[in-house]
Design an enzyme around this catalytic site. Structure first.
Site, PDB file in Angstrom:
ATOM      1  N   LEU A 138       0.832  -1.204   0.000  1.00  0.00           N
ATOM      2  CA  LEU A 138       0.000   0.000   0.000  1.00  0.00           C
ATOM      3  C   LEU A 138       0.869   1.257   0.000  1.00  0.00           C
ATOM      4  O   LEU A 138       1.900   1.316   0.663  1.00  0.00           O
ATOM      5  CB  LEU A 138      -0.899   0.037   1.237  1.00  0.00           C
ATOM      6  CG  LEU A 138      -2.124  -0.880   1.253  1.00  0.00           C
ATOM      7  CD1 LEU A 138      -3.035  -0.494   2.415  1.00  0.00           C
ATOM      8  CD2 LEU A 138      -2.893  -0.831  -0.044  1.00  0.00           C
ATOM      9  N   TYR A 233      13.899  11.006   4.369  1.00  0.00           N
ATOM     10  CA  TYR A 233      13.298   9.682   4.236  1.00  0.00           C
ATOM     11  C   TYR A 233      13.607   8.789   5.435  1.00  0.00           C
ATOM     12  O   TYR A 233      12.793   8.689   6.358  1.00  0.00           O
ATOM     13  CB  TYR A 233      13.730   8.992   2.924  1.00  0.00           C
ATOM     14  CG  TYR A 233      12.781   7.880   2.546  1.00  0.00           C
ATOM     15  CD1 TYR A 233      11.808   8.079   1.579  1.00  0.00           C
ATOM     16  CD2 TYR A 233      12.815   6.641   3.194  1.00  0.00           C
ATOM     17  CE1 TYR A 233      10.904   7.066   1.254  1.00  0.00           C
ATOM     18  CE2 TYR A 233      11.922   5.635   2.885  1.00  0.00           C
ATOM     19  CZ  TYR A 233      10.965   5.849   1.909  1.00  0.00           C
ATOM     20  OH  TYR A 233      10.073   4.841   1.610  1.00  0.00           O
ATOM     21  N   VAL A 270      11.156   5.803  -9.873  1.00  0.00           N
ATOM     22  CA  VAL A 270      10.120   6.802 -10.086  1.00  0.00           C
ATOM     23  C   VAL A 270       8.764   6.155  -9.810  1.00  0.00           C
ATOM     24  O   VAL A 270       8.364   5.212 -10.493  1.00  0.00           O
ATOM     25  CB  VAL A 270      10.149   7.351 -11.521  1.00  0.00           C
ATOM     26  CG1 VAL A 270       9.044   8.387 -11.718  1.00  0.00           C
ATOM     27  CG2 VAL A 270      11.509   7.969 -11.826  1.00  0.00           C
TER      28      VAL A 270
END
Length: 392
Positions: A138, A233, A270
């Protein structure tokens, strides 16, 4: 209608059904061209319509011959609006899979909800009996929990602000950007959305319904990356969620019922998610250039083929000291990161063409939405009303 890309921010608001079909076929053809292996046979992919989830489904089906049940949250076409890329990808996958004699069904709805969990379990019990693998892929920006609370994730630092280079992909300009730290509430909300709580709820629901085998494997996807991206991140709000995801893998495995849970640390690519993160698109455009020059570049399908056929199945599971599967092993090679760092230090608006692979970045971006596919006439009319066979 004639469908052209309409880019707004970091997403494309249109998708091309024929292009999506061609790209799905190219991924299937890649897997068909590779050696097959003995692996799982009944696979649930939660988040199966794009990126790593879609590639996981394709590899499961075409490398192992597995029956696959996918969970998506996508929209069909509506009047003059195209369907989502995920809708068209799923329609194409089901069409190809069924033509090749493979079981493929899809449930469309909010994977976080009890309603969809119940519907998936009902389908498993009716059609498959039990699944022997669960892929949790997800990438949602928000989650509504059972009590109606809506949590929204944020892409921020933790503790203090961070300044580094970023790129405006539309204007092709490099500038500095400062990312502000997240509040405790924002960090907790991001963990709620992107952490492991829902993953664990899926596994527990499947176990309670006797819809998963005792020796099943489950995998979720993560990213670590180099020092350049850590503040935004690995050490940022999203990193806190990924830490929770990792702890959840340990908890699922520790339940001592035979189910093994793994985190696969994948390469930077990407995706709709990565395109939204400050600093990361510039890093990816440099990484693409370097990895292609070293002939070690991989896309989603190559990564997932390697995960399933070399890292997870066909022998002992290959993990690092913390039991994580490292599919970022090529990205993190010292020679790759050394070249990336040299270019990063010198990058500017003036040398983007020589220091990055922006063309490759944009090519991958457009392909997410079915554009730039080989053999597709994008000036021709196309039928945007595509049906997913298993969805009425």
């Amino acid at each position: 209608m004639i469908v052209k890309p309409k880019v707004r921010g970091f997403i494309c608001t249109t998708a091309h059904p024929d292009g999506c079909k061609a790209i799905v076929k190219s991924q299937i053809d890649y897997v068909k061209s590779q050696p097959k292996a003995d692996g799982v046979k009944k696979v649930l992919v939660i988040g199966s319509s794009m990126g790593y989830g879609l590639a996981s489904r394709i590899v499961s089906a075409y490398s192992f011959g597995a029956a696959t049940l996918g969970v998506i949250f996508d929209k069909a076409s509506n009047g003059s609006r195209t369907g989502t890329a995920g809708w068209y990808n799923t329609a194409a996958f089901e069409e190809f899979a069924q033509a090749d004699g493979l079981y493929a069904k899809t449930i469309n709805g909010d994977a976080y909800s009890k309603e969809i969990k119940d519907k998936v379990i009902e389908t498993i019990k009716k059609d498959l009996g039990k699944v022997d693998m669960v892929v949790y892929s997800l990438a949602a920006p928000r989650r509504t929990t059972a009590d109606g609370t809506i949590y929204t994730s944020v892409l921020k630092t933790v503790g203090k602000a961070y300044t580094n280079k970023t790129i405006d992909l539309k204007t092709k300009t490099v500038s500095d950007i400062t990312v502000e730290p997240a509040s405790e509430d924002e960090i907790n909300a991001t963990i709620k959305v992107m952490g492991g709580e829902d993953w664990k709820e899926w596994i527990e629901a499947l176990k309670a319904a006797d819809a998963i085998t005792d020796n099943a494997v489950t995998v979720a996807y993560s990213y670590i990356g180099p020092e350049i991206t850590h503040a935004i991140y690995a050490d940022g709000s999203i990193g806190k969620a990924k830490d929770h995801l990792f702890r959840t893998a340990q908890e699922i495995t520790a339940a001592d019922d035979g189910i093994k849970a793994y985190i696969s640390v994948n390469k930077a690519l990407v995706t709709q998610s990565s395109a939204a993160i400050p600093i990361v698109p510039l890093y990816i455009s440099i990484l693409y250039k370097v990895m292609k020059e070293h002939n070690v570049h991989e896309g989603c399908i190559e990564q997932m083929y390697r995960l399933f056929n070399q890292k997870l199945f066909g022998g002992e599971v290959q993990t690092d000291a913390e039991c994580r599967i490292r599919l970022d092993d090529l990205e993190m090679l010292p020679e790759i990161q050394s070249d990336v760092n040299k270019l990063w230090q010198d990058i500017s608006t003036e040398n983007l063409d020589t220091h990055t692979d922006l063309d490759g970045y944009w090519d991958d971006f457009y392909k997410l939405f079915g554009f730039n596919a080989d053999g597709v006439d994008y000036d021709a009319d196309t039928d945007i009303d595509k049906k997913i066979p298993s969805i009425e």
